[in-house]
Motif scaffolding. Structure first.
Motif, PDB file in Angstrom:
ATOM      1  N   LEU A  32       0.814  -1.217   0.000  1.00  0.00           N
ATOM      2  CA  LEU A  32       0.000   0.000   0.000  1.00  0.00           C
ATOM      3  C   LEU A  32       0.849   1.268   0.000  1.00  0.00           C
ATOM      4  N   ASP A  33       2.119   1.154  -0.291  1.00  0.00           N
ATOM      5  CA  ASP A  33       3.030   2.296  -0.223  1.00  0.00           C
ATOM      6  C   ASP A  33       3.105   3.002  -1.563  1.00  0.00           C
ATOM      7  N   GLN A  34       2.811   4.302  -1.570  1.00  0.00           N
ATOM      8  CA  GLN A  34       2.907   5.084  -2.798  1.00  0.00           C
ATOM      9  C   GLN A  34       4.351   5.250  -3.249  1.00  0.00           C
ATOM     10  N   MET A  35       5.296   5.012  -2.350  1.00  0.00           N
ATOM     11  CA  MET A  35       6.697   5.210  -2.688  1.00  0.00           C
ATOM     12  C   MET A  35       7.314   3.996  -3.394  1.00  0.00           C
ATOM     13  N   ARG A  36       6.479   3.098  -3.913  1.00  0.00           N
ATOM     14  CA  ARG A  36       7.001   1.970  -4.686  1.00  0.00           C
ATOM     15  C   ARG A  36       6.641   2.071  -6.173  1.00  0.00           C
ATOM     16  N   VAL A  37       6.118   3.211  -6.589  1.00  0.00           N
ATOM     17  CA  VAL A  37       5.512   3.293  -7.923  1.00  0.00           C
ATOM     18  C   VAL A  37       6.521   3.096  -9.056  1.00  0.00           C
ATOM     19  N   HIS A  38       7.795   3.358  -8.833  1.00  0.00           N
ATOM     20  CA  HIS A  38       8.798   3.205  -9.881  1.00  0.00           C
ATOM     21  C   HIS A  38       9.785   2.089  -9.566  1.00  0.00           C
ATOM     22  N   VAL A  39       9.321   1.082  -8.829  1.00  0.00           N
ATOM     23  CA  VAL A  39      10.243   0.045  -8.373  1.00  0.00           C
ATOM     24  C   VAL A  39      10.926  -0.674  -9.543  1.00  0.00           C
ATOM     25  N   ARG A  40      10.231  -0.852 -10.646  1.00  0.00           N
ATOM     26  CA  ARG A  40      10.856  -1.526 -11.787  1.00  0.00           C
ATOM     27  C   ARG A  40      11.999  -0.708 -12.362  1.00  0.00           C
ATOM     28  N   ARG A  41      11.835   0.600 -12.367  1.00  0.00           N
ATOM     29  CA  ARG A  41      12.922   1.453 -12.870  1.00  0.00           C
ATOM     30  C   ARG A  41      14.147   1.345 -11.987  1.00  0.00           C
ATOM     31  N   PHE A  42      13.937   1.315 -10.680  1.00  0.00           N
ATOM     32  CA  PHE A  42      15.063   1.169  -9.766  1.00  0.00           C
ATOM     33  C   PHE A  42      15.704  -0.206  -9.933  1.00  0.00           C
ATOM     34  N   ALA A  43      14.888  -1.247 -10.083  1.00  0.00           N
ATOM     35  CA  ALA A  43      15.440  -2.589 -10.249  1.00  0.00           C
ATOM     36  C   ALA A  43      16.260  -2.701 -11.535  1.00  0.00           C
ATOM     37  N   ARG A  44      15.767  -2.098 -12.604  1.00  0.00           N
ATOM     38  CA  ARG A  44      16.508  -2.165 -13.874  1.00  0.00           C
ATOM     39  C   ARG A  44      17.854  -1.457 -13.789  1.00  0.00           C
ATOM     40  N   ALA A  45      17.966  -0.485 -12.906  1.00  0.00           N
ATOM     41  CA  ALA A  45      19.225   0.247 -12.767  1.00  0.00           C
ATOM     42  C   ALA A  45      20.272  -0.544 -11.995  1.00  0.00           C
ATOM     43  N   CYS A  46      19.857  -1.599 -11.294  1.00  0.00           N
ATOM     44  CA  CYS A  46      20.769  -2.347 -10.420  1.00  0.00           C
ATOM     45  C   CYS A  46      21.472  -3.464 -11.181  1.00  0.00           C
ATOM     46  N   GLN A  47      22.684  -3.762 -10.777  1.00  0.00           N
ATOM     47  CA  GLN A  47      23.401  -4.903 -11.324  1.00  0.00           C
ATOM     48  C   GLN A  47      22.858  -6.218 -10.772  1.00  0.00           C
ATOM     49  N   ASP A  48      22.430  -6.205  -9.520  1.00  0.00           N
ATOM     50  CA  ASP A  48      22.021  -7.440  -8.844  1.00  0.00           C
ATOM     51  C   ASP A  48      20.811  -7.144  -7.962  1.00  0.00           C
ATOM     52  N   PRO A  49      19.607  -7.000  -8.578  1.00  0.00           N
ATOM     53  CA  PRO A  49      18.447  -6.572  -7.792  1.00  0.00           C
ATOM     54  C   PRO A  49      17.590  -7.723  -7.277  1.00  0.00           C
ATOM     55  N   ARG A  50      16.886  -7.437  -6.217  1.00  0.00           N
ATOM     56  CA  ARG A  50      15.808  -8.296  -5.740  1.00  0.00           C
ATOM     57  C   ARG A  50      14.701  -7.375  -5.265  1.00  0.00           C
ATOM     58  N   VAL A  51      13.470  -7.677  -5.585  1.00  0.00           N
ATOM     59  CA  VAL A  51      12.322  -6.852  -5.188  1.00  0.00           C
ATOM     60  C   VAL A  51      11.442  -7.664  -4.245  1.00  0.00           C
ATOM     61  N   VAL A  52      11.095  -7.072  -3.120  1.00  0.00           N
ATOM     62  CA  VAL A  52      10.258  -7.728  -2.117  1.00  0.00           C
ATOM     63  C   VAL A  52       9.030  -6.864  -1.868  1.00  0.00           C
ATOM     64  N   LEU A  53       7.859  -7.469  -1.947  1.00  0.00           N
ATOM     65  CA  LEU A  53       6.594  -6.769  -1.690  1.00  0.00           C
ATOM     66  C   LEU A  53       5.939  -7.399  -0.469  1.00  0.00           C
ATOM     67  N   VAL A  54       5.631  -6.579   0.531  1.00  0.00           N
ATOM     68  CA  VAL A  54       5.010  -7.078   1.761  1.00  0.00           C
ATOM     69  C   VAL A  54       3.512  -6.792   1.692  1.00  0.00           C
ATOM     70  N   PRO A  55       2.685  -7.829   1.650  1.00  0.00           N
ATOM     71  CA  PRO A  55       1.234  -7.614   1.511  1.00  0.00           C
ATOM     72  C   PRO A  55       0.651  -6.789   2.650  1.00  0.00           C
TER      73      PRO A  55
END
Length: 267
Positions: free
Chosen positions: A207-230
């Motif tokens: 429910l966090d509005q501060m995750r709206v561009h998470v894919r852009r941040f992940a694409r910028a990383c060399q070794d990313p992992r994305v975690v979403l907490v329901p």
């Protein structure tokens, strides 16, 4: 020179030969919060040296001017406290996440991992209107009254619940808010992560509005992992400490045992 929970002293000596090397996690809090935000985490991370800091203008450093140099020097000092035996994991929430990102961009080889909580939105364009408006409203309403209003909302979202939950801060931390968010809006971009060689974990509440561009941040990383907490909000470290601590433990276990977890994109 301040104690281990504020700006911290110089680098400690290396562990004696044969001594067990404990991993270190450095925790950086969000806007108007303080190191007290992380009070439950030492118990949730057994066997780990947990260092939490107050940013300038927050907590025990209320009244101190917030500047980019002072904020990044706080992280410098905390990472130095980790010693030379093992690189630390740097965890930042919200403002602390964006500052951790800035620090990591300048020290791309100095971390075991970077964990960014609630800091996966590009602070530009329409998103900044809310924060600019909040900063303009603050001197009209006053920091103490603003704190009372916002804290009622935070409690409704689940803060200050559970054993050992840290109390919500008073209005003192609001003084640093305009300078802190001006820095974030000026400098924080996904491109800061492109050179970071450590694994980067992007953790967000559903429910966090501060995750709206998470894919852009992940694409910028060399070794990313994305975690979403329901069902979690931007207050994730306060309302879901066990889940955040579990992510940190998984990062530490992955770093000890071999390659980082393969990227997953959620949210």
């Amino acid at each position: 020179m301040q104690n281990a929970r504020g700006a911290v002293p110089d680098r400690q000596p290396e562990s004696p030969e044969g001594a067990e090397v404990r991993p270190t996690v450095v925790l950086v809090h969000g806007t108007r919060m303080s190191r007290a935000q992380w009070d439950r985490y030492p118990a949730l991370l057994p066997g780990v040296d947990v260092l939490s800091v107050d940013l300038p203008g927050h907590g025990d450093r209320a009244g101190e001017e917030f500047t980019e140099e002072a904020a990044l020097r706080t992280i410098d000092d905390a990472v130095a406290r980790a010693g030379t035996a093992t690189a630390p994991v740097l965890v930042g929430h919200s403002l602390g996440g964006y500052l951790a990102m800035m620090w990591a961009a300048e020290h791309p080889r100095d971390l075991a991992a970077l964990v960014l909580v609630g800091a996966s939105a590009v602070p530009a364009g329409p998103l900044t209107g809310l924060y600019r408006g909040f900063a303009r409203l603050l001197p009209v309403v006053g920091p103490d009254r603003m704190a009372r209003v916002v804290n009622r909302l935070l409690r409704a979202l689940g803060a200050e619940r559970g054993p050992g939950a840290p109390p919500l801060p008073d209005g003192a931390g609001y003084a640093a808010l305009p300078a802190a968010w001006a820095l974030v809006m000026r400098r924080a971009r996904p491109e800061l992560l492109t050179g970071v060689e450590a694994p980067v974990v992007l953790v967000n509440g559903q429910l966090d509005q501060m995750r709206v561009h998470v894919r852009r941040f992940a694409r910028a990383c060399q070794d990313p992992r994305v975690v979403l907490v329901p069902r979690a909000s931007h207050l994730l470290p306060l309302t879901h400490p066990e889940q955040v601590a579990r992510v940190v433990r998984e990062v530490l276990d992955g770093h000890r045992s071999g390659p980082a977890v393969a990227p997953t994109l959620e949210g």
